[in-house]
Each structure stands twice: as structure tokens, then as C-alpha cells.
Design an enzyme around this catalytic site. Structure first.
Site, PDB file in Angstrom:
ATOM      1  CB  SER A   1      -0.922  -0.007   1.211  1.00 21.74           C
ATOM      2  OG  SER A   1      -0.210   0.463   2.334  1.00 21.74           O
ATOM      3  CE  LYS A   2      -0.146   7.370  -3.087  1.00 24.89           C
ATOM      4  NZ  LYS A   2       0.080   6.576  -4.237  1.00 24.89           N
ATOM      5  NE  ARG A   3      -0.696   2.255   5.734  1.00 22.82           N
ATOM      6  CZ  ARG A   3      -0.822   0.997   6.103  1.00 22.82           C
ATOM      7  NH1 ARG A   3      -0.069   0.511   7.051  1.00 22.82           N
ATOM      8  NH2 ARG A   3      -1.711   0.201   5.531  1.00 22.82           N
TER       9      ARG A   3
END
Ligand code: GLU
Length: 494
Positions: A260-262
């Protein structure tokens, strides 16, 4: 056998995730392998999640990646157009079609109107949660008669339409990656098929469209696996032949969590901006969750098409390994046509302010040589800025203590003075001189080998390592070299 038809059916809700482009890629590879047709359908029935520009970005990303399709939604001359015999291919333009099929299900007793208020549903969910139950519709409206329901609809009451699943029935299907799967209807919710805003849910639309568009294989992310029994039931309720299912493992990071973007870059856009080549990203992504029989790792699109099959897609999640992506991409940077790589490098050099448009116009050959000597050491194009920075700055920065020690060795001054004299005696550093200059310095000073090359390299580049030195000499040319020598003599050796 009938024609193989596959579709990629994204929702235009933002930038395209690399897991999603991998899904598109596998669809594409299988379609081409089987001489089938590939469709791009846009699933925009959740109007609350739409993002402006997402459709254009999506189509652009597919085209950049070289994933072509035959039917569906295209952009031509800046306009969204649709092509194919089974359109429209944008779900929000097919509402009448869904309505017709929802009505058919209601008439056949496979679906029912539900008038439950949001408050009632919220309270129900809360109660189930407290009891530790999985939230599920309790069937409150299942037994309403069709007449009563129609009357309430006619009176303007708000409603949704739900799927009427039979009690305690096993639903089975085969997934090419997961094998045989059976789920009991008691474990499935009476899924909403038509929302109160008149839009179908994904579940209704996907089944109707896949049937009408004659889709033979449904290849999608495994997050849709739990929904598949509902879809299979719908096919049965309509009396339609169901497609072949293939659920692909999720793309995970190294900690085996969903990417994910994290964790940094996740969208095709992110990688594109950094300067990954489409063939590098595509080649690598193909390997995230699949491998060819011969375990070959560098594969062109044509080779991927030739080797791809679903029986080599792994059940376990595909791990996204950025180092491996970098290695694959680096391969393409090194082996692609130099002109193309130079074209790709130029925007980064412009953006960093190292060159300007004028320079691009007049110094093509020089730029190609520059790119050629550094491309060995980069994994994606934006890294080039850092690699070539030293060429554009005559104030030589000595890299570290080790280099400084070499620079301050006893022979350096002599070498640099000799170099200066030689340079002052020529008009320019042409290719020939760049190849013979060091030999000439050796002759003039009697210093040779490491003792000659190391200090000279540090004096001119600031570093003990780097691209072929004669090429650097050529790229820098007489004036820059003289400036550097004076700078180093003054700053480090005075
Ligand atoms: N619209 C769904 C998505 O965004 C498509 C799922 C499917 O392929 O059935 O992933």
C-alpha cells in the site's frame, strides 16, 4: 471452441495500483496467447468513489505499459470513445440494461425489494456485532409479497433490491489457481443488487456485463474470491453458462502485507515518474506471482505471451521486491537503444537545471555519450541526475577521506601541472587526445599506472571510481578541464 474473451474492468477511482496493472497484464498475456479478444470495461457504478481524470490516467497507463485491448473504452484525439459490438463499455451508461435483468430476477423469485431503513440496518449490525456474529442481513423483507412490494415502490418508498439466496445450498465452482471451492449459502449475505439511487452494485453489473460481453475467463485479484459464489449463483439463476474463474494472488511487500501507499511507490504513475521503462516494469510485474517453466527472468512482451499460463501462477501472494525490479529495469536501461535512453534522460536533466533546451538542441552527440557512460550504474532514469552531476560542476567535490588522501599524494601537483601544459598547447580535447592524454602525461612526468590514474581521476571528478576516464576527458573538454585543475590546485594542493 468459442473465441476466448477476457476483460479488465477497473473502477476509475484514482491512480492505477501496480497490482491492478499486473491483473491487466495477465489478462492480456492469456488473451494474446490464445488469439482471443481483450476488453477494457469501466466499472463506475459506485458514483461516490469516482475521481476526475482517473479514466484518462488509466487508459494512458495501459498504453504506456504496452497492454493493448481490442474492445471497450479508448482515448482518441483527447476524447473518450468506445469501440466494439457489445457496448456501451462504461457501466454508468448501461443502467437500463441492469434494471431489466434485476426485474427478471424479481419476477423469477431470485431477488426481492427491501425497504429497510439505514437506521434499522445499523441497529441490526450493531446487535450482531455485540453477539459476536458476522454482520448479515436478517431477511426481514424476504417474505413481502411481490404485490405489496410493488405497491410500496409505486407509493414512492425508497428501496433496494436484494438477491434471494436459497437456504443451506452449496455453491461450487472451480478456480484455475485455487482449485475447487464450495461455499454454503447460509454463509453468504443477501447481497444488494440494485441500490436506492438506481445504480446496480458491482455484483449485479459484473455478472450481467460479463455475460452480455461474452467473457469466457474472469481473471481478477483474489480480493474478489469471496464475492464469486454470489456471482455463480446469479449465473445459475439466469440460466447462463458461467465463465472460467482465475483469482490472482495479492501483491505483497516483503513483510507479506498488502502493498500500500504507506510502503512507498504503488501506482504505475509513481514508477513512471521515477523513470522505470515500461518493458522493465511489465517484465518484473509478470514475475510477481508467476514464473515461466525455464525460470528465465528477462522476458520481452512477446516472450511473456509465449510462455504465460495460469497453471504457473502461485497460490501464495506475489512478493514485490524493489531490488529485483531495479535489476530488471537496469537491464533494459543498459541494453536499449542509446538514442531512446537519451530521450528518456533529457527531461530529468532539464528538470534538475543541468541543461537547457538550447543545449538539448545543439549537443545531442555529447548528451548521448554522457548517458552512455553512466547508464551502466542506474536502475531508473531519474537516478541519472545524481550520476552526471559531477560533469556539470567544475568545483570538484572530493568524495571522501580516501579520495582526498590520494589527491594529496606527492605526485599530484606534478601531474596536474603537466596536464595543464599539455592542454594549453592544444585547441580542443578531441577523441584522439582524450585517448592519448594520460600517456602523454606519463611521458612528461614519468609517473604511471595507479599513481598516475588515481590522483588524476580524483582531481577531475572528485571520486576514485566512475565511468571510463578518457570519455570523461572528452566530455569535459579543454576549458572545463583547465578550470578544474586550477580549482583543485588552489583548493586542495596550495
Ligand atoms: N471493478 C472491479 C475492480 O475495480 C473489477 C473486479 C472484477 O474484475 O470483477 O477491481
Amino acid at each position: 471452441m468459442s473465441e476466448v474473451r477476457l476483460r479488465f474492468a477497473p473502477s476509475p477511482t484514482g491512480f492505477i495500483h501496480i497490482g491492478s496493472i499486473r491483473t491487466a497484464l495477465y489478462n492480456y498475456l492469456f488473451t494474446r496467447r490464445n488469439n482471443g479478444k481483450f476488453i477494457l470495461r469501466i466499472e463506475d457504478t459506485d458514483q461516490t468513489r469516482l475521481v476526475e481524470g482517473a479514466l484518462e490516467n488509466l487508459i494512458e497507463s495501459l498504453s504506456w505499459a504496452g497492454i493493448q485491448y481490442d474492445e471497450g473504452v479508448f482515448i482518441e484525439d483527447g476524447k473518450v470513445v468506445q469501440k466494439g459490438d457489445h457496448g456501451p463499455y462504461i457501466q454508468s451508461q448501461r443502467l437500463d440494461i441492469y434494471k431489466k435483468y434485476v426485474d427478471e430476477l424479481i419476477e423469477k423469485g431470485h431477488a426481492y425489494h427491501c425497504f429497510c431503513s439505514k437506521e434499522r440496518l445499523d441497529a441490526l449490525r450493531e446487535e450482531q456485532k455485540i453477539k459476536g456474529l458476522v454482520p448479515k442481513y436478517d431477511g426481514f423483507c424476504r417474505s413481502l409479497s411481490l404485490e405489496e412490494a410493488k405497491e410500496r415502490v409505486a407509493n414512492g418508498e425508497e428501496y433496494v433490491v436484494r438477491l434471494k439466496l436459497p437456504k443451506n445450498r452449496d455453491i461450487s465452482f472451480t478456480d484455475l489457481v485455487r482449485g475447487d471451492i464450495t461455499i454454503n449459502t447460509d454463509d453468504i449475505d443477501d447481497q444488494v443488487l440494485l441500490k436506492s439511487d438506481g445504480y446496480p452494485t458491482y455484483h449485479m453489473a459484473v455478472v450481467v456485463d460479463d455475460h452480455l460481453m461474452k467473457v469466457t475467463h474472469i481473471v481478477r485479484g483474489e480480493e474478489w474470491l469471496p464475492s464469486t459464489p454470489k456471482h455463480v449463483y446469479l449465473y445459475e439463476a439466469f440460466g447462463w453458462e458461467k465463465p472460467v474463474y482465475v483469482h490472482l494472488p495479492t501483491v505483497l511487500n516483503k513483510d507479506r502485507k498488502k502493498l500500500s501507499k504507506r510502503h512507498g511507490d504503488v501506482s504505475v504513475e509513481d514508477f513512471r515518474k521515477k523513470g522505470y521503462l515500461p518493458e522493465g516494469l511489465v517484465n518484473y510485474l509478470a514475475l510477481v506471482g508467476w514464473s515461466p517453466e525455464d525460470n528465465e527472468e528477462i522476458l520481452s512482451m512477446d516472450e511473456l505471451i509465449e510462455k504465460f499460463s495460469f497453471d504457473r501462477v502461485s497460490k501464495a501472494g506475489g512478493i514485490f521486491d524493489k531490488d529485483k525490479l531495479d535489476w530488471v529495469n537496469g537491464h533494459y536501461i543498459r541494453s536499449s537503444d542509446l538514442g531512446r535512453i537519451t530521450d528518456l534522460a533529457i527531461p530529468y536533466l532539464l528538470e534538475a537545471g543541468l541543461i537547457d533546451e538550447e543545449f538539448v538542441k545543439n549537443k545531442r552527440e555529447w548528451l548521448e555519450l554522457l548517458v552512455d557512460i553512466v547508464r551502466e550504474g542506474i536502475s531508473y532514469m531519474s537516478e541519472i541526475v545524481e550520476k552526471v552531476d559531477f560533469i556539470f560542476n567544475n568545483e570538484v567535490k572530493v568524495e571522501d577521506e580516501e579520495a582526498e588522501k590520494v589527491l594529496k599524494g606527492e605526485g599530484t601537483k606534478v601531474i596536474l601541472e603537466a596536464m595543464k601544459e599539455l592542454l594549453n598547447g592544444v585547441d580542443e580535447v578531441d577523441e584522439e587526445l582524450s585517448n592519448t592524454l594520460m600517456k602523454q602525461i606519463q611521458k612528461a612526468t614519468g609517473i604511471k599506472g595507479k599513481n598516475l590514474f588515481m590522483p588524476t581521476r580524483v582531481a577531475i571528478t572528485g571520486s576514485l571510481h566512475g565511468p571510463e576516464f578518457s570519455k570523461i576527458l572528452y566530455l569535459l573538454g579543454k576549458e572545463n578541464l583547465l578550470e578544474r585543475i586550477d580549482y583543485v590546485l588552489d583548493k586542495y594542493l596550495a
